[in-house]
Design an enzyme around this catalytic site. Sequence first.
Site: not given
Length: 370
Positions: A294-296
């Site tokens: 999700g951060d990527a």
Amino acid sequence: MSGRDAGDWEEEVAEWDEEVSEWEGSNAADDPDTADDSGPVEEDPDLAPEESSRVPKVIAAGHINWDVTIHVDRLPEPDGETRIERLEQSGGGSAANVAVGLVDLGGQSVVYGSVGGDESGALALRELASAGVDPGQVLVDAGEPTSVKYVIVDGGGELLMLANDGANESFTAAGLDRDTLTAADHLHLTGQQPETAAALATAAGEAGATRSFDPGRRVGDREFDAALHATDVLFLNSREADALADSTDIDPWEPEDRVVAIKLGSEGATIRTPHGDVSHPGFDVDPVDTAGAGDAFAAGFLGAALREPEIVDGGFSHDPRDYQVPLLVGNACGAIAAETVTARADLSWDRIRETMGESPETDLLIEVRV
């Protein structure tokens, strides 16, 4: 789909481009019941930013962790035991992960958060600096340990997390240097104290920066209302979107005054705007570790969107058609992270294009509803 050659691909994209041009020239945007599908805006999109394009300066504020990633064949039953197949240690935390991803994609980032005055904190800061992130604003709280997150990943890429809060929410909005905030184009918020998030979002808005917020799995349990209403873009997964709809007056699925990126795991993502939405089913990968995916996605989406003046000048655009490329880039970055052993994926424009190029027809599955 996989049997098409390059000539077939180029011919089909050219046909799609012609259809999209005709559609964009029509009055479709004035008709709320009109729906259409469209592919990338370029015949052979070179996603890497041009040398003359703007270099976004982003502050990523929130958690900075030290991660211990443990891979097992399967999670044990209660009172059971399983063999550790692989153990990795690396920097983590949503704010830190996004900051590193943005630098990988050619941006400039400052990470703002807090670590403890221990070896894990020193390792986290050293890794951020070596990745090209500016850690100069990070608070070192000598009275608390650095937050260490134990990520246990089974053979199917699913995970279980164990964590201590430690020092990762010791920082406050007052500790961020005002000159650093004024120089930023964008503020990206992740998990933190609600009052800190609200104050940072307000200060960034006053400084003329755009704002995004990924509140994380505790979104339904914390009083984030002020920060949520002060941001231009929200990042949520489907469970978090439902929790937000149940606990606040914001409906992420049908937003009235902001852009909402809803991550759907293996089914890709959808970008919801007040004027419609754009969806893409993602890229087919064999996940080994979904931590940090999700951060990527957020790093890829922001890395593509923030360099486009037509998207961010005057605040984030509410035209869903503007988010086709950021959505593709975000999904590609999420796929890369899912194939990476730790939560800190090594992103690059070459890897993004390679991921997209493995199944170029998937690009055509973008669906725009206006």
